[in-house]
Design an enzyme around this catalytic site. Structure first.
Site, PDB file in Angstrom:
ATOM      1  N   ILE A 132    -122.914 -62.395 -75.288  1.00  0.00           N
ATOM      2  CA  ILE A 132    -122.996 -62.127 -73.919  1.00  0.00           C
ATOM      3  C   ILE A 132    -124.024 -63.064 -73.255  1.00  0.00           C
ATOM      4  CG2 ILE A 132    -123.692 -60.377 -72.051  1.00  0.00           C
ATOM      5  CD1 ILE A 132    -120.968 -59.799 -73.286  1.00  0.00           C
ATOM      6  N   GLU A 180    -136.168 -69.824 -76.216  1.00  0.00           N
ATOM      7  CA  GLU A 180    -136.172 -70.161 -77.516  1.00  0.00           C
ATOM      8  C   GLU A 180    -135.196 -70.670 -78.220  1.00  0.00           C
ATOM      9  OE1 GLU A 180    -136.864 -66.110 -79.618  1.00  0.00           O
ATOM     10  OE2 GLU A 180    -135.053 -66.754 -80.809  1.00  0.00           O
ATOM     11  N   GLY A 193    -126.562 -64.440 -78.961  1.00  0.00           N
ATOM     12  CA  GLY A 193    -125.749 -63.414 -78.944  1.00  0.00           C
ATOM     13  C   GLY A 193    -124.465 -63.666 -77.778  1.00  0.00           C
ATOM     14  N   GLY A 220    -130.740 -65.263 -74.491  1.00  0.00           N
ATOM     15  CA  GLY A 220    -130.984 -65.003 -75.873  1.00  0.00           C
ATOM     16  C   GLY A 220    -129.873 -65.123 -76.952  1.00  0.00           C
ATOM     17  N   LEU A 264    -128.050 -53.853 -79.008  1.00  0.00           N
ATOM     18  CA  LEU A 264    -126.852 -53.048 -79.540  1.00  0.00           C
ATOM     19  C   LEU A 264    -126.898 -51.758 -78.948  1.00  0.00           C
ATOM     20  CD1 LEU A 264    -127.992 -54.249 -83.015  1.00  0.00           C
ATOM     21  CD2 LEU A 264    -126.063 -55.065 -81.767  1.00  0.00           C
ATOM     22  N   GLY A 294    -137.566 -63.628 -80.196  1.00  0.00           N
ATOM     23  CA  GLY A 294    -138.408 -63.511 -79.079  1.00  0.00           C
ATOM     24  C   GLY A 294    -138.213 -62.464 -77.851  1.00  0.00           C
ATOM     25  N   LYS A 326    -117.098 -51.347 -80.726  1.00  0.00           N
ATOM     26  CA  LYS A 326    -115.994 -50.706 -81.793  1.00  0.00           C
ATOM     27  C   LYS A 326    -114.702 -50.164 -81.117  1.00  0.00           C
ATOM     28  CE  LYS A 326    -118.394 -51.548 -85.558  1.00  0.00           C
ATOM     29  NZ  LYS A 326    -118.128 -52.827 -86.275  1.00  0.00           N
TER      30      LYS A 326
END
Ligand code: COA
Length: 435
Positions: free
Chosen positions: A222, A241, A220, A218, A316, A339, A364
């Site tokens: 990671i 995707e 991002g 996906g 998240l 997706g 953070k």
């Protein structure tokens, strides 16, 4: 053989002249990532800034160019961006109240377009014309075909840096109203950061992926970093995707050969590619990669046809029921659904398949746990508790699918950051989840 050069010359114009053709109130479309037409949109933004346009709307998905309509709130109402997903610019504009978001599963966008939209002009970046008069849509093929069916006009931005995807969508000069030439290096995504945490997460997932599996990574940091942990595998396949840098790495090191896939054997399948120049060079003239429409590529019924389908996506936050938020921080918009859910479902339906939602345990600087008793008020639930399969942090892997709320809470607390485990246990006990 027909010589297309004079027709090409007749249709050739400049970005400013094209922008001058656009009328107030027009709806413009473009496809995801590097298929957008940056010079045409910049010319339109100049015209809008001079007060020459009003009510023009542009639909985007994963904006990777710094589009003026997402950077400059002063263009709102003159030239306004609407995103099917969001990149850095759209995120800023949507949260700033001068851009809007179109909630949708990526897979359904061609259907929404065919049912609800008619474009006054579709603007796409393409590779140079071939001798038969065709332009390749390059590194993206997601919903352009549906948009072109609903386009009153087609404007192309011909860019010699756009790769020619031989197994991807093409458009013929005869379908084009006007074109400009604009050579510009395609935007690149910084390569995945391989810090200790992402390497640990990658290794935890890699241990659970058999040789011969078919992978999706996906969007991002990671997921892409996880791809790098798969270099010691054999006979992997790709059905995804977004085609990423770590996938090229896996192909070039020999871990991926697509030899065990049940569909599209011998080919990597994707709907768009975004990453470094290495990706665009890989796509160029390469029959080993198929760029196909998103309503096909992201269909869970298609995804599950490959055995041992493995999906790896980011989040998240995740609550103790296993509800996955990958789209917002509370009410703050971050992204679309893309997706994610389709790959979670497709992988879980595949024989031997597994789906992983992977993220660092905190955000953070360690001050916020991403595993929470409840989702932050306003947070969007992307993957439901009924679909979630494996959740992974640097502290381990929690298998949730088919397990009780109590078992989920226990397993999720075990992989939360140690600083937050007592608090999570307290909240879970208060709700009667830990018995
Ligand atoms: N609370 C507060 N802030 C958080 C947070 C949390 N729980 N989790 C992350 N953040 C912050 C990060 O600190 C970071 O802030 P910064 O931009 O100021 O550094 C920001 O949110 C982004 O987080 P990060 O973990 O770096 O996200 P990413 O860039 O790796 O992207 C998603 C993660 C979830 C947004 C991305 O994967 C996505 O768009 N997913 C949705 C659709 C999808 O999965 N598509 C793929 C399917 S094919």
């Amino acid at each position: 053989m027909t010589d297309y050069s004079s027709l090409y010359a007749q249709k050739r114009t400049t970005a400013d002249e094209l922008a001058a053709r656009v009328e107030n109130g027009w709806l413009l479309g473009t496809d995801a990532a590097v298929s957008a037409a940056p010079a045409i949109f910049s010319a339109l933004a100049r015209r809008a800034a001079e007060g020459g346009l009003s009510g023009v709307r542009v639909q985007t998905l994963l904006d990777v160019y710094p589009f003026e309509f997402y950077e400059d709130s002063g263009l709102f109402g003159k030239l306004t961006g609407f995103s099917w997903f969001s990149g850095t610019g759209a995120r800023k504009a949507v949260n700033g109240g001068y851009g809007d978001f179109l909630p949708a599963y990526y897979r359904d966008i061609p259907r929404h377009i065919r049912a609800n939209y008619s474009y006054d002009a579709v603007c796409l970046s393409v590779s140079p014309m071939d001798k038969h008069g065709y332009f390749s849509l390059g590194a993206t093929c997601s919903y352009a075909v549906a948009m072109l069916e609903k386009a009153k006009r087609v404007y192309l931005e011909v860019n010699r840096f756009q790769p020619r995807a031989v197994c991807g969508a093409q458009i013929h000069l005869s379908q084009v109203d006007a074109l400009i030439e604009h050579d510009q290096e395609l935007p690149v995504l910084a390569p995945p950061k391989l810090d200790e945490t992402s390497v640990t997460i990658g290794n935890l997932i890699a241990e659970r992926i058999p040789d011969g599996a078919c992978i999706q990574l996906g969007i991002g940091a990671i997921p892409d970093a996880t791809g790098m942990a798969l270099k010691a595998k054999h006979d992997l396949g790709i059905h995804t995707e977004m085609f990423t840098d770590s996938m090229v790495e896996l192909i070039e090191c020999g871990a991926v050969n697509n030899s065990k896939k049940q569909i599209h054997r011998g080919q990597s399948v994707t709907t768009f590619a975004y990453g470094s120049k290495r990706i665009y060079d890989y796509i160029d003239d390469n029959p080993a990669i198929a760029l196909m429409p998103v309503d096909y590529v992201n269909d869970p019924e298609v995804i599950c046809k490959n055995d041992n389908m493995i999906s790896i996506n980011a989040a998240l936050e995740v609550d103790l029921w296993g509800q996955v938020c990958a789209e917002s921080v509370g009410t703050k918009h971050m992204s679309g659904s893309g997706g994610q859910i389709d790959y979670v479902r497709g992988a879980c339906q595949s024989k031997g398949g597994k789906s992983f939602i992977a993220f660092t345990s905190t955000a953070k600087g360690g001050t916020i746990s991403k595993i929470k008793p409840i989702l932050t008020p306003g947070a969007v639930c992307t993957t439901s508790k009924n679909d979630v399969d494996y959740v992974v942090t640097e502290y381990g892997v929690a298998h949730l699918r088919g397990h009780s709320l109590g078992e989920r809470a226990k397993r999720l607390i075990e992989i939360a950051h140690p600083d937050f485990r007592d608090e999570l246990r307290f909240e879970a006990k208060k709700r009667g989840m830990l018995i």
